[in-house]
Design a protein around this motif. Structure first.
Motif, PDB file in Angstrom:
ATOM      1  N   SER A 190       0.833  -1.205   0.000  1.00  0.00           N
ATOM      2  CA  SER A 190       0.000   0.000   0.000  1.00  0.00           C
ATOM      3  C   SER A 190       0.869   1.257   0.000  1.00  0.00           C
ATOM      4  CB  SER A 190      -0.926   0.002   1.221  1.00  0.00           C
ATOM      5  OG  SER A 190      -1.775  -1.124   1.208  1.00  0.00           O
ATOM      6  N   THR A 324      -8.973   1.400  -4.554  1.00  0.00           N
ATOM      7  CA  THR A 324      -8.784   2.193  -3.334  1.00  0.00           C
ATOM      8  C   THR A 324      -9.520   1.547  -2.163  1.00  0.00           C
ATOM      9  OG1 THR A 324      -8.569   4.252  -4.591  1.00  0.00           O
ATOM     10  CG2 THR A 324      -9.111   4.444  -2.250  1.00  0.00           C
ATOM     11  N   ALA A 325     -10.754   1.129  -2.404  1.00  0.00           N
ATOM     12  CA  ALA A 325     -11.514   0.434  -1.362  1.00  0.00           C
ATOM     13  C   ALA A 325     -10.827  -0.870  -0.973  1.00  0.00           C
ATOM     14  CB  ALA A 325     -12.933   0.161  -1.844  1.00  0.00           C
ATOM     15  N   ALA A 327      -7.580  -1.535  -1.102  1.00  0.00           N
ATOM     16  CA  ALA A 327      -6.394  -1.263  -0.296  1.00  0.00           C
ATOM     17  C   ALA A 327      -6.757  -0.853   1.130  1.00  0.00           C
ATOM     18  CB  ALA A 327      -5.548  -0.180  -0.958  1.00  0.00           C
ATOM     19  N   CYS A 328      -7.787  -0.030   1.257  1.00  0.00           N
ATOM     20  CA  CYS A 328      -8.186   0.456   2.577  1.00  0.00           C
ATOM     21  C   CYS A 328      -8.755  -0.654   3.451  1.00  0.00           C
ATOM     22  CB  CYS A 328      -9.221   1.572   2.433  1.00  0.00           C
ATOM     23  SG  CYS A 328      -8.564   3.097   1.719  1.00  0.00           S
ATOM     24  N   LEU A 329      -9.336  -1.666   2.821  1.00  0.00           N
ATOM     25  CA  LEU A 329      -9.978  -2.742   3.567  1.00  0.00           C
ATOM     26  C   LEU A 329      -8.969  -3.708   4.178  1.00  0.00           C
ATOM     27  CD1 LEU A 329     -12.750  -4.100   4.262  1.00  0.00           C
ATOM     28  CD2 LEU A 329     -12.492  -5.395   2.128  1.00  0.00           C
ATOM     29  N   GLN A 330      -7.864  -3.930   3.467  1.00  0.00           N
ATOM     30  CA  GLN A 330      -6.945  -4.983   3.871  1.00  0.00           C
ATOM     31  C   GLN A 330      -6.294  -4.755   5.234  1.00  0.00           C
ATOM     32  OE1 GLN A 330      -4.424  -5.427   0.224  1.00  0.00           O
ATOM     33  NE2 GLN A 330      -4.835  -7.580   0.577  1.00  0.00           N
TER      34      GLN A 330
END
Length: 485
Positions: A190, A324-325, A327-330
């Motif tokens: 990320s 983007t969602a 990456a933010c979730l992981q």
């Protein structure tokens, strides 16, 4: 390994099961604390050095993530600056996996001969050389050499970091700390994706060296794995390292006796090679380690990760918003997995993870089936994005870190090097196969591809339920006793 009673006369005949691995105990105090798993009473311990050692080691995991994520934000700039064709850049992207596959053959041997810290230093030097080659590249040749070297380096990191953490961590924190390996891989990828949109690809390659520098410098302040030191006969260093990990006032006699007993037993066995892994005493560990890596990769994670943007766009959704969602979730989900690894146990978490990945795969498959049939087209993007995010979330909570945690625990120390090399080789080979075949499978049938991945998830659940033991709350020596009664 014999699991029996042993005493340390010098310390008043303390029972060997008085484990000294519990956290939250302040030095210079005697605290009676019940271990919820074993009911042992523990005295005088500290995990400050364990946490510092883990923090230094996961710099290798962060480097891993940077290497994997580097090609995505730098693709267009590298092609433009060096005038590379699509074929030449494809070679640059894929040669990382080739380097990692070849590195798998030596990762375990290096960790066994030079120690866990030594292996991490070697990997840091190799990765640094790779990044410098990329920085100075004026054409495809030096670029590919650099990428190959970074792949070779991170192959060793992928093995030695979870093994080092497993060998130094208290049994009640081992799963959570080992899961930090996966978290920092995600953080590294990320970080690269975000910074790579701001900085040039050459500058990014220099910044990528920083985790290697921090890791090498940080090793001056942390001990080597006590279990490795005991294995190679460095008794004085073994005792010092064990004491440093638990705190200067901790009584380490019980754990010391247990490790030494196990080492004596393991050293009575002949030196292992790859063929020895298939002996009866090791075959269950091999089946578990290899099987988990096969299912982790062939459930499709590298295809889903590498081509997430294209999958979103194929379903009619914005690729940039979707990724983007993604990456933010992981990150938060991986943190949750780290917490649950030592609460729920490895087996349950991996099975729940595979079940969630199955649901995600089916949702994506249904979205493409509807699109192909021209039905409910407004629902196609929603189902596709929801499916991918569900898949990624559940992978991050268990299947991402779980197989690596279990791998670091199940091999006896005398075959850990060769066993680890085999497992890393299988993992990277599977990663290459899945990423290479993903586009071909999608051209064959987009829905069929995800239904196939869903079927592998079901097989994963059955495999774990039937074959994989629970290692939560057990010392590494106790795990070996249960695998080889």
């Amino acid at each position: 390994m014999a699991i029996g009673q042993s005493t340390d006369i010098e310390n008043g005949g303390i029972n060997r099961h008085e484990e000294l691995e519990q956290p939250f105990i302040q030095p210079k105090r005697v605290v009676a604390h019940e271990d919820g798993d074993s009911g042992n009473t523990i005295k005088n311990g500290s995990i400050g050095m364990v946490l510092l050692s883990t923090g230094v080691a996961v710099c290798g995991s962060f480097q891993f993530g940077i290497c994997v994520g580097y090609s995505a934000p730098s693709q267009s700039a590298i092609r433009k600056d060096l005038r590379l064709s699509i074929t030449e850049y494809s070679m640059f992207g894929s040669i990382l996996s080739i380097g990692a596959v070849l590195g798998a053959f030596t990762s375990g041997k290096i960790a066994d001969s030079l120690g866990r810290k030594g292996a991490m230093r070697v990997s840091s030097v190799i990765c640094t050389a790779g990044w410098l080659a990329i920085y100075f590249a004026q054409g495809a040749t030096l670029l590919d050499i650099g990428r190959f070297l970074t792949g070779y380096g991170i192959s060793s990191f992928s093995y030695v970091v979870p093994v080092f953490i497993a060998e130094i961590a208290p049994k009640n924190l081992r799963g959570g700390l080992a899961t930090l390996n996966q978290l920092f891989i995600i953080l590294g990828a990320s970080f690269t994706f975000i910074i790579g949109t701001i900085l040039s690809w050459r500058t990014l390659s220099l910044i990528a060296i920083l985790p290697c520098i921090i890791l090498v410098l940080g090793q001056w302040f942390i001990p080597e794995s006590p279990r490795w030191l005991a294995k190679v006969g460095r008794e004085e260093e073994f005792e010092v390292a064990l004491q440093r990990l638990h705190g200067k006032d901790a009584d380490v006699s019980g754990e010391k006796a247990e490790i030494q007993e196990y080492i004596v037993t393991s050293q009575s066995l002949p030196k292992a090679n790859i063929l020895d892994l298939f002996q009866r005493r090791y075959i269950r560990s091999v089946i578990i380690g290899v099987g988990l890596m096969v299912f982790q990769q062939f459930a499709g994670i590298n295809g889903v990760q590498f081509y997430a943007s294209e999958t979103f766009e194929a379903a009619g959704f914005s690729g940039s918003i979707g990724t983007t969602a993604y990456a933010c979730l992981q990150v938060p989900i991986t943190l949750l997995g780290a917490f649950l690894m030592d609460k729920s146990g490895r087996r349950v978490l991996v099975m729940v993870s595979a079940a969630g990945m199955f649901i995600g795969s089916i949702l994506v498959g249904i979205s493409f089936s509807l699109k192909g049939d021209g039905l409910l087209l407004d629902w196609v993007p929603i189902l596709a994005v929801s499916g991918v995010l569900v898949y990624v979330a559940f992978f991050s909570i268990g299947m991402g870190a779980g197989p690596w945690v279990i791998m670091s625990e199940i091999f006896p120390i005398n075959v850990k090097g060769v066993g680890g090399s085999l497992v890393v080789f299988v993992n990277w080979s599977g990663a290459w196969v899945v990423s290479y075949t993903y586009n071909s499978l999608m051209n064959w049938s987009s829905s069929g591809t995800y239904y196939l991945y869903g079927a592998v998830c079901v097989l994963t659940i059955l495999f774990v339920a039937k074959v994989v033991p629970e290692t939560k709350g057990k010392t590494l020596e106790e795990i070996q006793a249960s695998l080889n009664p």
